[in-house]
Design a protein around this motif. Structure first.
Motif, mmCIF file in Angstrom:
data_model
loop_
_atom_site.group_PDB
_atom_site.id
_atom_site.type_symbol
_atom_site.label_atom_id
_atom_site.label_comp_id
_atom_site.label_asym_id
_atom_site.label_seq_id
_atom_site.Cartn_x
_atom_site.Cartn_y
_atom_site.Cartn_z
ATOM 1 N N ASP A 1 19.427 -103.097 -28.195
ATOM 2 C CA ASP A 1 18.889 -101.845 -28.545
ATOM 3 C C ASP A 1 17.459 -101.818 -28.727
ATOM 4 O O ASP A 1 17.069 -102.417 -30.026
ATOM 5 N N LEU A 2 16.627 -101.428 -27.783
ATOM 6 C CA LEU A 2 14.954 -101.654 -27.985
ATOM 7 C C LEU A 2 14.348 -100.679 -28.925
ATOM 8 O O LEU A 2 13.458 -100.810 -29.771
ATOM 9 N N LYS A 3 15.108 -99.613 -29.177
ATOM 10 C CA LYS A 3 14.623 -98.539 -30.025
ATOM 11 C C LYS A 3 14.677 -98.774 -31.425
ATOM 12 O O LYS A 3 14.059 -98.470 -32.449
ATOM 13 N N GLU A 4 15.714 -100.043 -31.733
ATOM 14 C CA GLU A 4 15.883 -100.416 -33.143
ATOM 15 C C GLU A 4 14.998 -101.481 -33.567
ATOM 16 O O GLU A 4 14.898 -102.092 -34.725
ATOM 17 N N PHE A 5 14.189 -101.909 -32.602
ATOM 18 C CA PHE A 5 13.368 -103.388 -32.902
ATOM 19 C C PHE A 5 12.484 -102.793 -34.014
ATOM 20 O O PHE A 5 11.559 -101.657 -33.418
ATOM 21 N N TYR B 1 30.275 -112.027 -10.419
ATOM 22 C CA TYR B 1 29.829 -113.264 -10.976
ATOM 23 C C TYR B 1 30.691 -114.544 -10.492
ATOM 24 O O TYR B 1 30.450 -115.375 -11.018
ATOM 25 N N SER B 2 31.415 -114.204 -9.593
ATOM 26 C CA SER B 2 32.219 -115.296 -8.919
ATOM 27 C C SER B 2 31.614 -115.717 -7.878
ATOM 28 O O SER B 2 31.138 -114.991 -6.789
ATOM 29 N N SER B 3 31.746 -117.152 -7.398
ATOM 30 C CA SER B 3 31.209 -117.675 -6.431
ATOM 31 C C SER B 3 32.000 -118.238 -5.431
ATOM 32 O O SER B 3 31.845 -118.690 -4.157
ATOM 33 N N THR B 4 33.537 -118.004 -5.802
ATOM 34 C CA THR B 4 34.526 -118.820 -5.159
ATOM 35 C C THR B 4 35.481 -117.701 -4.398
ATOM 36 O O THR B 4 36.431 -118.208 -3.845
ATOM 37 N N GLY B 5 35.131 -116.515 -4.331
ATOM 38 C CA GLY B 5 35.904 -115.707 -4.030
ATOM 39 C C GLY B 5 35.992 -114.309 -4.915
ATOM 40 O O GLY B 5 35.316 -114.017 -5.908
ATOM 41 N N PRO B 6 36.652 -113.117 -4.638
ATOM 42 C CA PRO B 6 36.641 -112.050 -5.454
ATOM 43 C C PRO B 6 37.022 -112.203 -6.941
ATOM 44 O O PRO B 6 36.406 -111.812 -7.869
ATOM 45 N N GLY B 7 38.124 -113.066 -6.993
ATOM 46 C CA GLY B 7 38.302 -113.404 -8.480
ATOM 47 C C GLY B 7 39.108 -112.182 -9.213
ATOM 48 O O GLY B 7 39.546 -111.308 -8.684
ATOM 49 N N ARG B 8 39.162 -112.510 -10.531
ATOM 50 C CA ARG B 8 39.905 -111.421 -11.269
ATOM 51 C C ARG B 8 39.038 -109.981 -11.282
ATOM 52 O O ARG B 8 37.547 -109.980 -11.533
ATOM 53 N N GLN B 9 39.554 -108.873 -11.250
ATOM 54 C CA GLN B 9 38.756 -107.465 -11.063
ATOM 55 C C GLN B 9 38.655 -106.888 -12.436
ATOM 56 O O GLN B 9 39.528 -107.051 -13.315
ATOM 57 N N GLY B 10 37.292 -106.489 -12.616
ATOM 58 C CA GLY B 10 37.270 -106.027 -13.943
ATOM 59 C C GLY B 10 35.642 -105.507 -14.113
ATOM 60 O O GLY B 10 34.895 -105.542 -13.010
ATOM 61 N N LEU B 11 35.319 -105.083 -15.141
ATOM 62 C CA LEU B 11 34.198 -104.311 -15.610
ATOM 63 C C LEU B 11 33.508 -105.122 -16.760
ATOM 64 O O LEU B 11 34.307 -105.275 -17.688
ATOM 65 N N LEU B 12 32.208 -105.189 -16.806
ATOM 66 C CA LEU B 12 31.477 -105.471 -18.230
ATOM 67 C C LEU B 12 30.883 -104.531 -18.888
ATOM 68 O O LEU B 12 30.202 -103.370 -18.025
ATOM 69 N N LEU B 13 31.221 -104.179 -19.913
ATOM 70 C CA LEU B 13 30.794 -102.930 -20.781
ATOM 71 C C LEU B 13 29.906 -103.337 -21.848
ATOM 72 O O LEU B 13 30.404 -103.943 -22.938
ATOM 73 N N GLY B 14 28.550 -103.157 -21.646
ATOM 74 C CA GLY B 14 27.503 -103.750 -22.797
ATOM 75 C C GLY B 14 27.572 -102.611 -23.678
ATOM 76 O O GLY B 14 27.351 -101.309 -23.495
ATOM 77 N N PHE B 15 27.650 -102.803 -25.170
ATOM 78 C CA PHE B 15 27.793 -101.863 -26.004
ATOM 79 C C PHE B 15 26.298 -101.811 -27.101
ATOM 80 O O PHE B 15 26.359 -100.883 -27.822
ATOM 81 N N ALA B 16 25.599 -102.730 -27.029
ATOM 82 C CA ALA B 16 24.569 -103.017 -27.760
ATOM 83 C C ALA B 16 23.650 -102.033 -27.887
ATOM 84 O O ALA B 16 23.065 -101.699 -28.833
ATOM 85 N N ALA B 17 23.285 -101.379 -26.828
ATOM 86 C CA ALA B 17 22.091 -100.516 -26.314
ATOM 87 C C ALA B 17 22.455 -98.967 -26.722
ATOM 88 O O ALA B 17 21.714 -98.119 -26.528
ATOM 89 N N VAL B 18 23.948 -98.802 -26.701
ATOM 90 C CA VAL B 18 24.372 -97.500 -26.654
ATOM 91 C C VAL B 18 24.445 -97.003 -28.241
ATOM 92 O O VAL B 18 25.372 -97.501 -29.078
ATOM 93 N N PRO B 19 23.857 -95.854 -28.612
ATOM 94 C CA PRO B 19 24.160 -95.367 -29.992
ATOM 95 C C PRO B 19 25.328 -94.780 -30.159
ATOM 96 O O PRO B 19 26.157 -94.171 -29.222
ATOM 97 N N GLU B 20 26.103 -95.083 -31.247
ATOM 98 C CA GLU B 20 27.317 -94.802 -31.744
ATOM 99 C C GLU B 20 27.642 -93.596 -31.193
ATOM 100 O O GLU B 20 29.029 -93.312 -30.867
ATOM 101 N N HIS B 21 26.906 -92.561 -31.657
ATOM 102 C CA HIS B 21 27.510 -91.062 -31.435
ATOM 103 C C HIS B 21 27.445 -90.890 -29.807
ATOM 104 O O HIS B 21 27.942 -89.621 -29.568
ATOM 105 N N GLN B 22 26.957 -91.528 -28.997
ATOM 106 C CA GLN B 22 26.948 -91.422 -27.385
ATOM 107 C C GLN B 22 28.191 -92.013 -26.804
ATOM 108 O O GLN B 22 28.487 -91.966 -25.547
ATOM 109 N N ILE B 23 28.721 -92.969 -27.457
ATOM 110 C CA ILE B 23 29.684 -93.840 -26.786
ATOM 111 C C ILE B 23 31.063 -93.053 -26.288
ATOM 112 O O ILE B 23 31.547 -93.549 -25.207
#
Length: 509
Positions: free
Chosen positions: A153-157, A473-495
């Motif tokens: 969260d760059l606004k909190e630096f 992020y896989s170099s050997t095939g599709p791998g397990r399906q999923g998503l990465l959810l980054g939470f650090a930069a999202v204000p709590e009231h917007q989540i």
């Protein structure tokens, strides 16, 4: 020579008003039969027509250009008058002369000459170049903080404190800062980093072992250049961060993807796959992207393998500062008794990415080889931010910032988990993470039947939500399906609202 600085009444330096237009690469031949004003006209006209001077670009004043060229002002004025008369320049009252913005396109040879652009021939890349060009570079989602993985969260630096420290360092900088060409970096910063990692990460080191670099990827690249020969096998995590693979490939490594399970990097599998591997590159405290922490037994096996096989380990400790539960984890380097681990840290995740400062901590007997290699490859790091960062750490601001952000990010993770349970429970499997700034969210069967994670990522982006597809992020095939959810930069009231948008994207309507 007119001084660039003038003194005010108190003797302080002031920047003298000066012409800020670009220096022009003009060469006049005083022995030529062609008049110098005509030579100047021809060269400026050619620069305009070939695009070296672009539409709207400001030219130096006649006085400044005359001084630059060592000719009379009348010589320059004659050339400018001709260019103005023919429509190549336009004058703006009180602002100087500019390349015209209204020159017809037909007057620009570069726009009509098919040979003026890039050569359409197929260029012959090296095999290494082809591998690097084929790597998939993950898009950065800075415009949409929900849910960009790895973004603080760059606004909190505390930029007010940072600005004060930068001003203190550079208002009247001492010569040892201005002329610092030490390949390992600014000594006070290396001392501050050594003290920090000894206390917080149980790293065994002193300041001479610390080498300042521009980030984790440069650190890994430097280590690879020192420790590897072309074609050497290197064990890497699968799935893993593409940036790590890129710098290792650039050093000529043969990458051996090693599976990551619930205990982290599978050391035994790696040894079976490449018994002669020269190096292993791992993130034991928080594997990316799965978020797994390497178990103690696996850590000890990895160190034993490195010692037995005369191999090396790069420990990428990129965001372990943010640990929310469980016992504090010591770095792998702190367990190393044979000098086999090169420890890599970065300030990009804990402060702000554009700072571009990181560090390596190298074994005692590799200090000189690493310094010499650093000097050969990049001479020395930029000193601009180093004095301020040393003070930021030494004066306690860094520790205070980490404490505050750890509490803030912990609350945001809890809010994300609660909203995920409310809106995403049927589609994604979300579990809390003990460390880091993102959650891996794996597809449940119902969602896998509707779309791939790449399609899900695209659908989310269309709604202003940034989520990375796990398969990228896989170099050997599709791998397990999923998503990465980054939470650090999202204000709590917007989540919650952002999670609701993601749920709409995954609904497949």
């Amino acid at each position: 020579m007119v001084p660039f600085f003038e003194r005010d009444l108190r003797g302080h330096n002031m920047v003298r008003r000066t012409d800020k237009a670009a220096l022009l690469p003009v060469a006049l031949d005083r022995d030529s039969e062609k008049p110098m004003h005509r030579q100047l006209y021809d060269q400026l006209r050619d620069m305009i027509l070939t695009g070296r001077l672009t539409a709207g670009e400001r030219l130096p004043s006649t006085r400044t250009l005359a001084q630059d060229l060592g000719v009379s002002r009348n010589t320059v004025a004659s050339a400018f008058d001709q260019l103005l008369a023919e429509g190549y320049l336009e004058g703006r009252v009180g602002a100087g002369s500019y390349v015209t913005t209204e020159l017809p396109e037909s007057s620009w040879p570069a726009a009509n000459d098919p040979g003026a652009g890039a050569n359409p021939r197929t260029r012959g890349l090296s095999k290494r170049g082809e591998r690097l060009a084929s790597l998939r570079h993950l898009r950065k989602g800075n415009r949409h903080p929900a849910f960009t993985a790895g973004m603080p969260d760059l606004k909190e630096f505390p930029f007010d404190i940072w600005a004060r420290l930068m001003s203190r360092a550079w208002r009247n900088p001492p010569m040892d800062i201005l002329a610092n060409t030490e390949p390992a970096g600014y000594r006070p910063l290396r001392e501050a980093i050594a003290g920090y990692v000894r206390t917080s990460r149980a790293v065994r080191c002193h300041a001479d072992q610390v080498i300042i670099v521009s980030g984790a990827q440069q650190a890994i690249g430097l280590a690879a250049h020192v420790l590897l020969d072309d074609g050497d096998p290197v064990l890497v995590e699968e799935p893993g961060y593409p940036g790590v693979r890129g710098v290792l490939l650039a050093a000529g490594a043969e990458l051996i993807p090693v599976p990551v399970d619930d205990e982290g990097f599978d050391v035994e599998a790696g040894e079976r796959m490449a018994a002669d591997a020269r190096l292993a590159c791992v993130a034991p405290s928080h594997e990316y992207p799965l978020g797994v922490t390497m178990s103690l037994s696996r850590r000890l096996k990895l160190l034993d393998w490195a010692s037995r096989c005369d191999s090396w380990v790069i420990e990428d400790d990129y965001d372990s500062e943010f640990r929310y539960s469980g016992r504090p984890l010591a770095a792998l380097q702190g367990l190393d008794r044979d000098g086999r681990v090169v420890y890599v840290g970065s300030f990009s995740k804990v402060m702000f990415p554009s700072l571009r400062l990181g560090y390596l901590i190298v074994p005692e007997d590799l200090i000189d080889p690493f310094r010499q290699a650093r000097a050969a490859l990049d001479d020395h790091p930029s000193t601009t931010g180093q004095p301020a960062l040393a003070q930021f750490i030494e004066e306690g601001y860094f520790a205070a910032h980490l404490r505050r952000m750890k509490k803030l990010y912990g609350a945001r993770q809890e809010a994300l988990l609660a909203a995920g349970q409310k809106y995403l429970a049927g589609d994604l499997d979300l579990k809390a993470t003990e460390t880091g700034m993102h959650l891996p969210a794996f597809f449940k069967p119902a969602l896998s039947a509707r779309m791939s994670d790449v399609e899900a990522s695209s659908r989310a982006r269309a709604r202003g939500i940034t989520v990375s597809a796990m398969s990228e992020y896989s170099s050997t095939g599709p791998g397990r399906q999923g998503l990465l959810l980054g939470f650090a930069a999202v204000p709590e009231h917007q989540i919650e609202a952002s999670v609701r948008k993601l749920a709409e994207a995954l609904a497949g309507d």
